[in-house]
Scaffold this active site. Structure first.
Site, PDB file in Angstrom:
ATOM      1  N   LYS A 171       0.836  -1.208   0.000  1.00  0.00           N
ATOM      2  CA  LYS A 171       0.000   0.000   0.000  1.00  0.00           C
ATOM      3  C   LYS A 171       0.866   1.251   0.000  1.00  0.00           C
ATOM      4  CE  LYS A 171      -2.295   1.315   3.939  1.00  0.00           C
ATOM      5  NZ  LYS A 171      -3.359   1.212   4.936  1.00  0.00           N
ATOM      6  N   SER A 200     -11.272   2.174   8.543  1.00  0.00           N
ATOM      7  CA  SER A 200     -11.650   3.512   9.003  1.00  0.00           C
ATOM      8  C   SER A 200     -12.412   4.235   7.885  1.00  0.00           C
ATOM      9  CB  SER A 200     -10.407   4.266   9.457  1.00  0.00           C
ATOM     10  OG  SER A 200     -10.747   5.531   9.947  1.00  0.00           O
ATOM     11  N   GLY A 237     -12.187   3.440   4.811  1.00  0.00           N
ATOM     12  CA  GLY A 237     -12.491   2.423   3.794  1.00  0.00           C
ATOM     13  C   GLY A 237     -11.622   2.533   2.549  1.00  0.00           C
TER      14      GLY A 237
HETATM   15  C1  R5P Z   1      -3.280   0.985   8.897  1.00  0.00           C
HETATM   16  O1  R5P Z   1      -2.116   0.786   9.132  1.00  0.00           O
HETATM   17  C2  R5P Z   1      -4.369   0.045   9.281  1.00  0.00           C
HETATM   18  O2  R5P Z   1      -3.943  -1.278   9.394  1.00  0.00           O
HETATM   19  C3  R5P Z   1      -5.535   0.132   8.304  1.00  0.00           C
HETATM   20  O3  R5P Z   1      -5.116  -0.368   7.043  1.00  0.00           O
HETATM   21  C4  R5P Z   1      -5.992   1.552   8.150  1.00  0.00           C
HETATM   22  O4  R5P Z   1      -6.191   2.130   9.406  1.00  0.00           O
HETATM   23  C5  R5P Z   1      -7.261   1.613   7.338  1.00  0.00           C
HETATM   24  O5  R5P Z   1      -7.626   2.939   7.205  1.00  0.00           O
HETATM   25  P1  R5P Z   1      -8.620   3.420   6.073  1.00  0.00           P
HETATM   26  O6  R5P Z   1      -9.849   2.545   6.149  1.00  0.00           O
HETATM   27  O7  R5P Z   1      -8.902   4.853   6.422  1.00  0.00           O
HETATM   28  O8  R5P Z   1      -7.928   3.289   4.760  1.00  0.00           O
END
Ligand code: R5P
Length: 293
Positions: A191, A222, A224
């Site tokens: 990512k 969070s 998404g």
């Molecule tokens: C980040 O290190 C976590 O493991 C999640 O991938 C992250 O918090 C997801 O956030 P969002 O849904 O805002 O992309």
């Protein structure tokens, strides 16, 4: 005697724990005076008792943390023998360093407040990224349980012809174990996060996704965006369907809509945070730990 209470969040889990532990469930009144000062009242005598406070730190992380500090400190002042806090979702763990000069490391502040007010803590899959263990911030006994066995069993039971994906390196620890419990293949995406709302994904270990039912597993969902980008990637690689499983479903802003738009047909979360997507129950796991500690 053991008394279980909650402070607004996690009431269902708290009552489930009380039932399984054959403990008393106590209502705690949490309200505010007209000027906004906090008011709290226990409905039972806590003197000499072991008190278990069950409180997820979502929704309302600030209020939840302070409520735990008030309740634990108040219980101790009223003579409670010990206070254990059970926090199904422990907020603040993602700010584990000052990313920019001057930033307060909120995980350390949260830990300090709990170190000073409770005797023991148990949580599920806290976001341990730069911290290798809870010991780096907690002086009290702080146990971190893992929901992988429950998620793996869920995938095994509900998803045929599955492939599990971790949407970033950190999530590989969950994805790999979930896949092995479910007896299916697993891969990880790399990512790149450009901002809180802009993320891109690239597959590292090559796994054939054509015609597969892909399950993306992450600790936190969070906004998404992470899941949405991983879903688009999986779809572009030929996935038949995409399901997202989050240990902690925060679902802020339009997270569910965003994921659906990106091809996610089903979103499932554990009940560490109460939400309509809850499909995996952590009450038994928490009760087992609390029975022994
Ligand atoms: C980040 O290190 C976590 O493991 C999640 O991938 C992250 O918090 C997801 O956030 P969002 O849904 O805002 O992309």
């Amino acid at each position: 005697m053991v008394i279980v209470t909650c402070l607004g969040n996690s009431q269902k889990i708290a009552k489930g724990i009380a039932r399984r532990l054959k403990a008393k469930y106590m209502k705690t009144l949490v309200s505010t005076f007209p000027d906004g000062d906090r008011y709290m009242k226990f409905s039972k005598k806590v003197k000499g008792q072991k008190i278990i406070i069950v409180q997820s730190f979502q929704p309302n992380p600030q209020q939840s943390l302070l409520n735990v500090v008030f309740a634990a400190t108040g219980a101790k002042q009223q003579g409670a023998r010990s206070v254990v806090v059970c926090v199904p979702y422990l907020a603040y763990m993602r700010q584990d360093k000052a990313f920019n000069p001057g930033e307060v490391i909120s995980s350390r502040v949260m830990a300090k407040l709990l170190n000073n007010s409770v005797d023991r803590l148990v949580t599920i899959d806290p976001h341990l990224h730069r911290y290798r263990s809870m010991k780096e911030i907690f002086k009290i006994k702080a146990a971190n349980l893992c929901a992988n066995s429950l998620i793996g069993a869920y995938v095994k039971k509900h998803v045929k012809n599955a492939v599990v994906i971790g949407p970033d390196w950190e999530s590989y620890q969950w994805a790999e174990e979930v896949a092995s419990i479910a007896g299916v293949e697993c891969t990880v995406f790399e990512k790149t996060r450009y901002s809180s709302k802009k993320v891109s994904e690239k597959m590292l270990k090559q796994v054939d996704m054509k015609g597969k039912n892909v399950v993306i597993v992450d600790d936190i969902i969070s906004t998404g965006h992470t899941i949405a980008e991983a879903s688009k990637k999986a779809k572009s690689l030929g996935a038949k369907s995409v399901m997202a499983i989050g240990v902690h479903g925060l679902f802020v802003l339009d997270a569910i809509k965003l994921m659906k738009k990106a091809g996610v047909s089903k979103v499932v979360s554990t009940n560490t945070i109460s939400h309509k997507t809850n499909g995996i129950d952590v009450t038994g796991m928490l009760s087992d730990w609390l029975r022994k500690n």
